[in-house]
Design a protein around this motif. Structure first.
Motif, PDB file in Angstrom:
ATOM      1  N   LEU A  73       0.715  -0.991  -0.072  1.00 48.36           N
ATOM      2  CA  LEU A  73       0.368   0.306  -0.479  1.00 48.36           C
ATOM      3  C   LEU A  73       0.814   1.314   0.479  1.00 48.36           C
ATOM      4  CD1 LEU A  73      -3.032  -1.392   2.134  1.00 48.36           C
ATOM      5  CD2 LEU A  73      -2.914  -0.724   0.041  1.00 48.36           C
ATOM      6  N   VAL A  74       1.860   0.965   0.366  1.00 50.03           N
ATOM      7  CA  VAL A  74       2.400   2.170   0.634  1.00 50.03           C
ATOM      8  C   VAL A  74       3.271   2.146  -1.042  1.00 50.03           C
ATOM      9  CG1 VAL A  74       5.113   3.624   1.845  1.00 50.03           C
ATOM     10  CG2 VAL A  74       3.290   2.521   3.317  1.00 50.03           C
ATOM     11  N   GLY A  75       3.485   1.619  -1.198  1.00 52.13           N
ATOM     12  CA  GLY A  75       4.277   1.854  -2.881  1.00 52.13           C
ATOM     13  C   GLY A  75       3.169   2.404  -3.428  1.00 52.13           C
ATOM     14  N   LYS A  76       1.755   1.883  -3.243  1.00 51.82           N
ATOM     15  CA  LYS A  76       1.200   2.611  -4.059  1.00 51.82           C
ATOM     16  C   LYS A  76       0.307   3.915  -4.270  1.00 51.82           C
ATOM     17  CE  LYS A  76      -1.541  -1.764  -5.155  1.00 51.82           C
ATOM     18  NZ  LYS A  76      -2.884  -2.704  -4.965  1.00 51.82           N
ATOM     19  N   ALA A  77       1.393   3.934  -2.914  1.00 50.49           N
ATOM     20  CA  ALA A  77       0.432   5.796  -1.845  1.00 50.49           C
ATOM     21  C   ALA A  77       2.101   7.208  -2.883  1.00 50.49           C
ATOM     22  CB  ALA A  77       1.317   5.588  -0.954  1.00 50.49           C
ATOM     23  N   ILE A  78       3.077   6.254  -2.914  1.00 55.74           N
ATOM     24  CA  ILE A  78       4.146   6.766  -3.529  1.00 55.74           C
ATOM     25  C   ILE A  78       4.123   6.894  -5.003  1.00 55.74           C
ATOM     26  CG2 ILE A  78       5.872   4.846  -3.735  1.00 55.74           C
ATOM     27  CD1 ILE A  78       7.012   8.225  -2.092  1.00 55.74           C
ATOM     28  N   ALA A  79       3.927   6.241  -5.809  1.00 54.65           N
ATOM     29  CA  ALA A  79       3.505   5.555  -6.598  1.00 54.65           C
ATOM     30  C   ALA A  79       2.413   7.169  -7.166  1.00 54.65           C
ATOM     31  CB  ALA A  79       2.908   4.542  -7.572  1.00 54.65           C
ATOM     32  N   GLU A  80       1.510   7.356  -6.585  1.00 52.23           N
ATOM     33  CA  GLU A  80       0.589   8.345  -6.959  1.00 52.23           C
ATOM     34  C   GLU A  80       0.710   9.882  -6.105  1.00 52.23           C
ATOM     35  OE1 GLU A  80      -2.975   7.873  -4.159  1.00 52.23           O
ATOM     36  OE2 GLU A  80      -3.549   6.274  -5.301  1.00 52.23           O
ATOM     37  N   LYS A  81       1.085   9.679  -5.487  1.00 54.08           N
ATOM     38  CA  LYS A  81       2.158  10.560  -4.758  1.00 54.08           C
ATOM     39  C   LYS A  81       3.514  11.388  -5.900  1.00 54.08           C
ATOM     40  CE  LYS A  81       1.737  10.724  -0.518  1.00 54.08           C
ATOM     41  NZ  LYS A  81       2.698  11.364   1.255  1.00 54.08           N
ATOM     42  N   ALA A  82       3.814  10.237  -6.469  1.00 56.37           N
ATOM     43  CA  ALA A  82       4.783  10.310  -7.672  1.00 56.37           C
ATOM     44  C   ALA A  82       4.125  11.326  -9.086  1.00 56.37           C
ATOM     45  CB  ALA A  82       5.600   9.246  -8.261  1.00 56.37           C
TER      46      ALA A  82
END
Length: 117
Positions: A73-82
């Motif tokens: 979920l953290v990986g998906k969140a960082i991708a969204e923010k990127a």
């Protein structure tokens, strides 16, 4: 003489960082994993600035899930923010950790979120 776990990881981390540099076009996705939490930052090394960051300590992550699921979920969140910051591709810096378990889950989550490694 055997190195401590910390010293060994630090040597590996420095060896990785020697070859891996985040640029403005392809910043570095840096991972830090503690026993309880996992953190990810997207860093432009040319300016020395952190573009965006995400961690398991952010709001929205429940402690009822296991640590591997939270890492994804953290990986998906960082991708969204990127994506919001205009970053499409990154260089993955595993920080001296093995590409296994939570680090691998974070990377897979970031890929599912649309980041290119």
């Amino acid at each position: 003489m055997a190195f401590s776990k910390y010293t060994r990881r630090n040597k590996i981390r420095l060896r990785i960082r020697k070859a891996l540099v985040g640029t403005a076009e392809r910043p570095r996705l840096s991972v830090y994993r503690s026993n309880k939490e996992i953190y990810a930052q997207i860093i432009d090394d040319t300016t020395g600035k952190t573009i965006t960051a995400a961690s398991s300590r952010d709001k929205g992550f429940s402690s009822e899930e296991n640590k591997a699921e939270i890492a994804k979920l953290v990986g998906k969140a960082i991708a969204e923010k990127a994506k919001e910051a205009g970053v499409e591709a990154v260089a993955f810096d595993r920080g001296g950790y093995l590409y296994h378990g939570r680090v691998k889950q974070l990377a897979e989550g970031a890929r599912e979120g649309g980041l290119k490694f």
